[in-house]
Write a protein that holds these residues in place. Structure first.
Motif, PDB file in Angstrom:
ATOM      1  N   SER A 125       0.850  -1.191   0.000  1.00 39.57           N
ATOM      2  CA  SER A 125       0.000   0.000   0.000  1.00 39.57           C
ATOM      3  C   SER A 125       0.887   1.242   0.000  1.00 39.57           C
ATOM      4  N   PHE A 126       0.363   2.323  -0.583  1.00 36.14           N
ATOM      5  CA  PHE A 126       1.142   3.531  -0.800  1.00 36.14           C
ATOM      6  C   PHE A 126       0.349   4.735  -0.282  1.00 36.14           C
ATOM      7  N   ALA A 127       0.990   5.565   0.543  1.00 36.41           N
ATOM      8  CA  ALA A 127       0.283   6.700   1.132  1.00 36.41           C
ATOM      9  C   ALA A 127       1.225   7.871   1.353  1.00 36.41           C
ATOM     10  N   LEU A 128       0.647   9.068   1.256  1.00 34.47           N
ATOM     11  CA  LEU A 128       1.329  10.295   1.647  1.00 34.47           C
ATOM     12  C   LEU A 128       0.601  10.834   2.876  1.00 34.47           C
ATOM     13  N   HIS A 154      -1.699  15.000  -6.411  1.00 28.85           N
ATOM     14  CA  HIS A 154      -2.477  15.971  -5.624  1.00 28.85           C
ATOM     15  C   HIS A 154      -3.493  15.244  -4.741  1.00 28.85           C
ATOM     16  N   TYR A 155      -4.182  14.264  -5.309  1.00 32.37           N
ATOM     17  CA  TYR A 155      -5.164  13.497  -4.540  1.00 32.37           C
ATOM     18  C   TYR A 155      -4.496  12.725  -3.401  1.00 32.37           C
ATOM     19  N   LEU A 156      -3.389  12.050  -3.678  1.00 32.59           N
ATOM     20  CA  LEU A 156      -2.685  11.313  -2.633  1.00 32.59           C
ATOM     21  C   LEU A 156      -2.253  12.247  -1.505  1.00 32.59           C
ATOM     22  N   THR A 157      -1.822  13.452  -1.860  1.00 29.96           N
ATOM     23  CA  THR A 157      -1.383  14.417  -0.854  1.00 29.96           C
ATOM     24  C   THR A 157      -2.538  14.878   0.019  1.00 29.96           C
ATOM     25  N   LEU A 158      -3.656  15.237  -0.599  1.00 30.58           N
ATOM     26  CA  LEU A 158      -4.782  15.775   0.159  1.00 30.58           C
ATOM     27  C   LEU A 158      -5.551  14.708   0.922  1.00 30.58           C
ATOM     28  N   SER A 159      -5.728  13.542   0.332  1.00 35.65           N
ATOM     29  CA  SER A 159      -6.535  12.510   0.983  1.00 35.65           C
ATOM     30  C   SER A 159      -5.789  11.863   2.144  1.00 35.65           C
ATOM     31  N   THR A 160      -4.475  11.780   2.058  1.00 32.57           N
ATOM     32  CA  THR A 160      -3.606  11.092   3.026  1.00 32.57           C
ATOM     33  C   THR A 160      -3.952   9.612   3.160  1.00 32.57           C
ATOM     34  N   GLN A 161      -4.829   9.100   2.294  1.00 36.25           N
ATOM     35  CA  GLN A 161      -5.272   7.707   2.396  1.00 36.25           C
ATOM     36  C   GLN A 161      -4.345   6.789   1.593  1.00 36.25           C
ATOM     37  N   PRO A 162      -4.127   5.586   2.105  1.00 34.76           N
ATOM     38  CA  PRO A 162      -3.332   4.629   1.338  1.00 34.76           C
ATOM     39  C   PRO A 162      -4.125   4.087   0.155  1.00 34.76           C
TER      40      PRO A 162
END
Length: 251
Positions: A125-128, A154-162
């Motif tokens: 899994s990958f998350a920011l 941008h979505y990965l940054t804002l959502s912070t979800q894996p």
């Protein structure tokens, strides 16, 4: 050479590097960066390996920055060596392969995204997670955007979800998935080890010329990273998370 945070074995022109601090998340500590720098320098040499394989543990590839070091002192890691290391993985005269299992978080996403090829097991899994701590992935984004585009980064940054491995594959962050991932790696190495190092070097130099975004983004990425970690309130929130296990928004 004996390392503290990783093992490195070279055979048939392939250097396999395994980060060995899974209990602490294989975080991007000063020690790990120094040892990775040594390994990458060897791969950059004309007589060095033509393929560099980077892997972690079964539960975590790399969890990102070293919050523990920040909590224990006032020293802030200079982001320049980290960015330079990732850029060398992206543009150096060798094929860099990230083999990911388990959790890939924050700077770990940057480490994987910097590599030429990213292989994964289905459970990866990958998350920011940076924005949860008042940060943003300034150094990660130039490498991630090259792989997945601006909006998905941008979505990965804002959502912070894996996101799971299948989603990462469809986005281009991962290039191939198979269980176990070691079998997938072996299949790739059968061909990668046949490539000549001069040809790899010439191709990657040409590719860097076609896409100079990493050089262009470096000054802004480093300045943004330094500005964030110069904020005493932000550093206090990270220390509180490390020592008390509470997030910045929790009372």
């Amino acid at each position: 050479m004996t390392f503290e945070t990783l093992t490195a074995e070279t055979r048939d022109g392939i250097c396999t590097v395994t980060m060995t601090r899974e209990h602490s998340g294989n975080v991007l500590s000063a020690a790990l960066l120094a040892e990775l720098d040594h390994v990458v320098a060897r791969a950059e040499a004309a007589d060095g390996p033509s393929v560099l394989v980077l892997t972690g543990g079964a539960r975590v590839f790399c969890a990102g920055g070293d919050f523990q070091a920040l909590a224990e002192g006032d020293g802030i890691l200079d982001p320049a060596p980290l960015y330079a290391l990732w850029q060398r993985l992206a543009t150096g005269p060798f094929v860099s392969v990230a083999v990911t299992r388990g959790r890939v978080n924050a700077g770990g996403v940057g480490l994987a995204a910097a590599c030429d090829i990213v292989l994964a097991e289905s459970g990866a899994s990958f998350a920011l997670s940076e924005l949860l701590f008042g940060l943003y992935p300034a150094c990660v984004l130039p490498f991630l955007i090259r792989r997945v585009g601006e909006q998905r980064a941008h979505y990965l940054t804002l959502s912070t979800q894996p996101v799971g491995a299948e989603t990462a594959l469809s986005w281009g962050l991962v290039d191939a998935i198979e269980d176990p991932v070691e079998s997938l790696l072996r299949k790739h190495l059968l061909r990668l080890k046949r490539l000549s190092k001069p040809a790899i070097a010439a191709y990657k130099q040409y590719r860097a010329h076609l896409s100079p975004s990493l050089d262009a983004a470096r000054p802004a990425a480093l300045a943004a990273n330094r500005a964030m970690f110069d904020d005493p309130g932000l550093r206090a929130g990270i220390r509180r998370y490390v020592t008390e296990g509470t997030f910045p928004w929790e009372g």
